[in-house]
Write a protein that holds these residues in place. Structure first.
Motif, PDB file in Angstrom:
ATOM      1  N   ALA A  56       0.853  -1.181   0.000  1.00 12.20           N
ATOM      2  CA  ALA A  56       0.000   0.000   0.000  1.00 12.20           C
ATOM      3  C   ALA A  56       0.892   1.235   0.000  1.00 12.20           C
ATOM      4  O   ALA A  56       1.985   1.227   0.599  1.00 12.20           O
ATOM      5  N   ASP A  57       0.453   2.279  -0.671  1.00 12.73           N
ATOM      6  CA  ASP A  57       1.276   3.487  -0.747  1.00 12.73           C
ATOM      7  C   ASP A  57       1.635   4.024   0.634  1.00 12.73           C
ATOM      8  O   ASP A  57       2.728   4.545   0.854  1.00 12.73           O
ATOM      9  N   SER A  58       0.724   3.859   1.568  1.00 16.50           N
ATOM     10  CA  SER A  58       0.926   4.423   2.898  1.00 16.50           C
ATOM     11  C   SER A  58       2.048   3.746   3.682  1.00 16.50           C
ATOM     12  O   SER A  58       2.536   4.310   4.662  1.00 16.50           O
ATOM     13  N   VAL A  59       2.451   2.540   3.264  1.00 12.63           N
ATOM     14  CA  VAL A  59       3.481   1.815   4.024  1.00 12.63           C
ATOM     15  C   VAL A  59       4.778   1.632   3.251  1.00 12.63           C
ATOM     16  O   VAL A  59       5.753   1.108   3.801  1.00 12.63           O
ATOM     17  N   LYS A  60       4.802   2.047   2.004  1.00 20.27           N
ATOM     18  CA  LYS A  60       6.013   1.867   1.187  1.00 20.27           C
ATOM     19  C   LYS A  60       7.212   2.542   1.858  1.00 20.27           C
ATOM     20  O   LYS A  60       7.128   3.681   2.313  1.00 20.27           O
ATOM     21  N   GLY A  61       8.298   1.819   1.886  1.00 26.04           N
ATOM     22  CA  GLY A  61       9.508   2.335   2.492  1.00 26.04           C
ATOM     23  C   GLY A  61       9.601   2.103   3.989  1.00 26.04           C
ATOM     24  O   GLY A  61      10.668   2.302   4.582  1.00 26.04           O
ATOM     25  N   ARG A  62       8.500   1.680   4.612  1.00 27.48           N
ATOM     26  CA  ARG A  62       8.508   1.436   6.062  1.00 27.48           C
ATOM     27  C   ARG A  62       8.231  -0.019   6.401  1.00 27.48           C
ATOM     28  O   ARG A  62       8.738  -0.530   7.411  1.00 27.48           O
ATOM     29  N   PHE A  63       7.430  -0.687   5.597  1.00 28.46           N
ATOM     30  CA  PHE A  63       7.064  -2.083   5.850  1.00 28.46           C
ATOM     31  C   PHE A  63       7.757  -2.984   4.821  1.00 28.46           C
ATOM     32  O   PHE A  63       7.950  -2.593   3.662  1.00 28.46           O
ATOM     33  N   THR A  64       8.084  -4.187   5.264  1.00 26.06           N
ATOM     34  CA  THR A  64       8.676  -5.181   4.373  1.00 26.06           C
ATOM     35  C   THR A  64       8.011  -6.530   4.618  1.00 26.06           C
ATOM     36  O   THR A  64       7.975  -7.012   5.763  1.00 26.06           O
ATOM     37  N   ILE A  65       7.513  -7.126   3.545  1.00 24.55           N
ATOM     38  CA  ILE A  65       6.936  -8.453   3.636  1.00 24.55           C
ATOM     39  C   ILE A  65       7.964  -9.465   3.132  1.00 24.55           C
ATOM     40  O   ILE A  65       8.679  -9.200   2.157  1.00 24.55           O
ATOM     41  N   SER A  66       8.025 -10.607   3.786  1.00 24.65           N
ATOM     42  CA  SER A  66       8.957 -11.656   3.374  1.00 24.65           C
ATOM     43  C   SER A  66       8.341 -13.010   3.706  1.00 24.65           C
ATOM     44  O   SER A  66       7.396 -13.096   4.503  1.00 24.65           O
ATOM     45  N   ARG A  67       8.868 -14.050   3.078  1.00 27.06           N
ATOM     46  CA  ARG A  67       8.364 -15.388   3.344  1.00 27.06           C
ATOM     47  C   ARG A  67       9.492 -16.391   3.331  1.00 27.06           C
ATOM     48  O   ARG A  67      10.527 -16.176   2.680  1.00 27.06           O
ATOM     49  N   ASP A  68       9.265 -17.490   4.025  1.00 27.97           N
ATOM     50  CA  ASP A  68      10.205 -18.608   4.039  1.00 27.97           C
ATOM     51  C   ASP A  68       9.399 -19.858   3.715  1.00 27.97           C
ATOM     52  O   ASP A  68       8.675 -20.380   4.573  1.00 27.97           O
ATOM     53  N   ASN A  69       9.490 -20.301   2.473  1.00 29.16           N
ATOM     54  CA  ASN A  69       8.669 -21.442   2.052  1.00 29.16           C
ATOM     55  C   ASN A  69       9.130 -22.757   2.676  1.00 29.16           C
ATOM     56  O   ASN A  69       8.378 -23.724   2.706  1.00 29.16           O
TER      57      ASN A  69
END
Length: 118
Positions: free
Chosen positions: A61-74
């Protein structure tokens, strides 16, 4: 039995950091697109971040860009959301979801509460 279990929520001061975690079981995690949504009291649900099944593509979302990071470990069947510089208006329940483009199945977790307040 499909399960998505979120953790990591809590109370944090404005400007603070939290790391949310979602542990998945009961389905083939690596085939599913994972998303984090949030919903504040009295407000509409908002898509916060999305990560592709292999993890190579993310959207925010534009409001979180640069502050939030999503990641996954399959290998561990987990998805995480690193949240930095949190704002009071980001107080909400945060939900982890899984979506299959092949079967159109959608799964939701029970949510974890994030409160940003001094």
């Amino acid at each position: 039995q499909v399960q998505l279990v979120e953790s990591g929520g809590g109370l944090v001061q404005p400007g603070g950091t939290l790391r949310l975690r979602c542990a998945a079981s009961g389905f083939t995690f690596g085939y599913y697109v994972m998303r984090w949504y949030r919903q504040a009291p009295g407000k509409e649900r908002e898509l916060v971040a999305r990560i592709s099944s292999a993890g190579g593509s993310t959207r925010y979302a534009d409001s979180v860009k640069g502050r939030f990071t999503i990641s996954r470990d399959n290998a561990k069947n987990t998805v995480e959301l690193q949240m930095n510089s949190l704002r009071p208006e980001e107080t909400a329940m945060y939900y982890c979801t899984a979506h299959s483009d092949y079967t159109q199945d959608d799964y939701w977790g029970q949510g974890t509460k994030v409160t940003v307040s001094s």
